[in-house]
Motif scaffolding. Structure first.
Motif, short mmCIF file in Angstrom:
data_model
loop_
_atom_site.label_atom_id
_atom_site.label_comp_id
_atom_site.label_asym_id
_atom_site.label_seq_id
_atom_site.Cartn_x
_atom_site.Cartn_y
_atom_site.Cartn_z
N LEU A 344 0.82 -1.21 0.00
CA LEU A 344 0.00 0.00 0.00
C LEU A 344 0.85 1.26 0.00
O LEU A 344 0.37 2.35 -0.33
N ASP A 345 2.10 1.11 0.33
CA ASP A 345 3.01 2.26 0.47
C ASP A 345 3.05 3.19 -0.75
O ASP A 345 3.02 4.42 -0.58
N PRO A 346 3.13 2.65 -1.98
CA PRO A 346 3.23 3.56 -3.13
C PRO A 346 2.00 4.43 -3.34
O PRO A 346 2.07 5.45 -4.01
N LEU A 347 0.86 4.02 -2.76
CA LEU A 347 -0.36 4.80 -2.93
C LEU A 347 -0.43 6.00 -2.00
O LEU A 347 -1.14 6.97 -2.26
N ILE A 348 0.32 5.94 -0.90
CA ILE A 348 0.27 7.00 0.11
C ILE A 348 1.41 7.98 -0.14
O ILE A 348 2.57 7.72 0.16
N THR A 349 1.07 9.13 -0.69
CA THR A 349 2.10 10.12 -1.02
C THR A 349 2.23 11.21 0.04
O THR A 349 3.25 11.89 0.10
N HIS A 350 1.19 11.37 0.86
CA HIS A 350 1.23 12.41 1.90
C HIS A 350 0.58 11.88 3.17
O HIS A 350 -0.44 11.19 3.12
N THR A 351 1.19 12.22 4.30
CA THR A 351 0.61 11.93 5.61
C THR A 351 0.62 13.23 6.40
O THR A 351 1.66 13.85 6.58
N LEU A 352 -0.57 13.67 6.82
CA LEU A 352 -0.70 14.96 7.50
C LEU A 352 -1.46 14.80 8.81
O LEU A 352 -2.28 13.89 8.95
N PRO A 353 -1.21 15.69 9.77
CA PRO A 353 -2.01 15.67 10.99
C PRO A 353 -3.46 16.05 10.68
O PRO A 353 -3.73 16.80 9.73
N PHE A 354 -4.38 15.54 11.48
CA PHE A 354 -5.81 15.74 11.25
C PHE A 354 -6.18 17.21 11.09
O PHE A 354 -7.04 17.56 10.28
N ASP A 355 -5.53 18.10 11.83
CA ASP A 355 -5.92 19.51 11.77
C ASP A 355 -5.53 20.20 10.46
O ASP A 355 -5.88 21.35 10.23
N LYS A 356 -4.82 19.47 9.60
CA LYS A 356 -4.48 20.02 8.28
C LYS A 356 -5.38 19.43 7.19
O LYS A 356 -4.99 19.30 6.03
N ILE A 357 -6.60 19.08 7.55
CA ILE A 357 -7.52 18.45 6.62
C ILE A 357 -7.83 19.31 5.40
O ILE A 357 -7.94 18.81 4.28
N ASN A 358 -7.91 20.62 5.57
CA ASN A 358 -8.19 21.49 4.42
C ASN A 358 -7.03 21.46 3.43
O ASN A 358 -7.23 21.51 2.20
N GLU A 359 -5.80 21.39 3.95
CA GLU A 359 -4.62 21.27 3.10
C GLU A 359 -4.65 19.95 2.34
O GLU A 359 -4.31 19.89 1.15
N ALA A 360 -5.08 18.89 3.00
CA ALA A 360 -5.16 17.58 2.36
C ALA A 360 -6.14 17.60 1.19
O ALA A 360 -5.87 17.03 0.12
#
Length: 376
Positions: A344-360
């Motif tokens: 699954l690793d190649p599918l996950i390009t970004h990991t962000l904290p929950f409070d950055k949901i708008n950025e996600a």
């Protein structure tokens, strides 16, 4: 101190209206009722279906807590819950599996009659919500609402998983990966040596590519207007990629040219647009080609096409959650992941904290990420 049976106050991202940013506020999450499970969410993927609600393409009532591709730990269970207990790692599911209805008992069925897909009320089966904000009822997307530190889900919509599973990865099994991978293996039943075309190379589309490769397809053609996705697609199994904008003729004609006038054996539409759905259908062999609709269509959309496109023998079909029986299959897919049967690793390009949901969500809209995972 135990929180079982008590209201929990926690952070949640509420969408108050169409096309507006999320607000992170403190909400109240009620205890689970009979046959329900309250889950502490630890990771949640950002899926295009969530964005479709924000844009208005999928019509759901507001205010709403979105999110449906997640993983977490059981905090407490309601009366009658027997398949899991507090402390178990789980994946909530947007598609239930009661195991008793006709679709659940059918060999190929997975649209359990307890589903809420065609009933976008944003409420639990009893017509109420477990989320409130300052006394106001807040809706839940497909009865999961995982953009909250805690959520309540029906037991039929929760899969217990391996205690050692990394939640920030296996959350993708709650929707994106399973939907795409299963579209190839279950819905299309791709055969070894076949030729496939995948329209849309986002997280779900790339999972289709992985499924086609696992099934033994000899040729996998990725189709996308964003060339930046081509390298990743080839890494995961695509043999070639084409950009419709590079050609003056329709993409279905291009694909026929690339296959010596035969068309592909299998095509997959993983975008959710009626134009690309029609193009995907007309790209596959007119006699025995199979086209699978994977992308979620806008609520009010309709499609018009000549019946001759299927009269000659083509098969056109849809796909929900990759054709998997949700509760039992999610558990098995996590087991397969832990055993190294897929990555699954190649599918996950970004990991962000929950409070950055708008950025996600901005990364999603601009095509700068494949899958962004929020961690809580």
């Amino acid at each position: 101190m135990s929180t079982a049976g008590k209201v929990i106050k926690c952070k949640a991202a509420i969408a108050w209206e169409l096309k507006k940013p999320f607000s992170i506020v403190e909400i109240e999450v009620a205890p689970p009722k009979a046959h329900e499970v309250r889950i502490k969410i630890l990771a949640s993927g950002v899926c295009h279906s969530d964005e479709h609600v924000l844009s208005g393409a999928l019509q759901f009532p507001f205010p709403i807590i979105l999110g449906h591709e997640a993983a977490g730990v059981v905090e407490s269970v309601g009366e009658g819950v027997t398949s899991m207990k507090p402390g178990d790692k789980v994946v909530p599911l947007f598609l239930p599996q009661c195991g008793k209805c006709v679709p659940c008992k059918h060999r190929k069925g997975n649209l359990c009659i307890k589903n809420s897909i065609g009933k976008p009320t944003g409420l639990m089966a009893d017509g109420t919500s477990r989320f409130t904000y300052k006394g106001q009822q807040i809706h839940s997307f497909v009865r999961t609402g995982t953009f909250s530190e805690y959520t309540v889900v029906d037991e039929n919509q929760v899969a217990k998983i391996d205690a050692a599973a990394p939640l920030e990865k296996v959350c993708l099994i709650g929707c994106g990966f399973s939907t795409g991978y299963g579209a190839a293996l279950n819905s299309a039943e791709v055969k070894p040596g076949s030729t496939c075309a995948v329209f849309g190379l986002g997280g779900v589309g790339l999972s289709v590519v992985m499924g086609c490769k696992a099934a033994g397809a000899s040729r996998i053609i990725g189709v996308d207007i964003n060339k930046n996705k081509f390298a990743k697609a080839k890494e995961l199994g695509a043999t070639e990629c084409v950009n419709p904008l590079d050609f003056k003729k329709p993409i279905n004609e291009v694909l026929f040219d690339l296959t010596n006038g035969e068309g592909v054996d299998y095509s997959f539409e993983v975008i959710g647009l009626t134009d690309t759905m029609a193009a995907a259908l007309m790209s596959c062999n007119e006699n025995y080609g199979v086209c699978v609709i994977v992308g979620a269509p806008p609520t009010a959309s309709e499609i018009t096409f000549s019946p001759l496109h299927i009269f000659t023998g083509r098969t056109w079909k849809g796909c929900l959650y990759g054709g998997w029986k949700s509760k039992e299959s999610a558990t098995k897919l996590v087991k397969d992941f832990m055993e190294g049967k897929f990555t699954l690793d190649p599918l996950i390009t970004h990991t962000l904290p929950f409070d950055k949901i708008n950025e996600a969500f901005e990364l999603l809209r601009t095509g700068k990420c494949i899958r962004c995972v929020l961690v809580y």
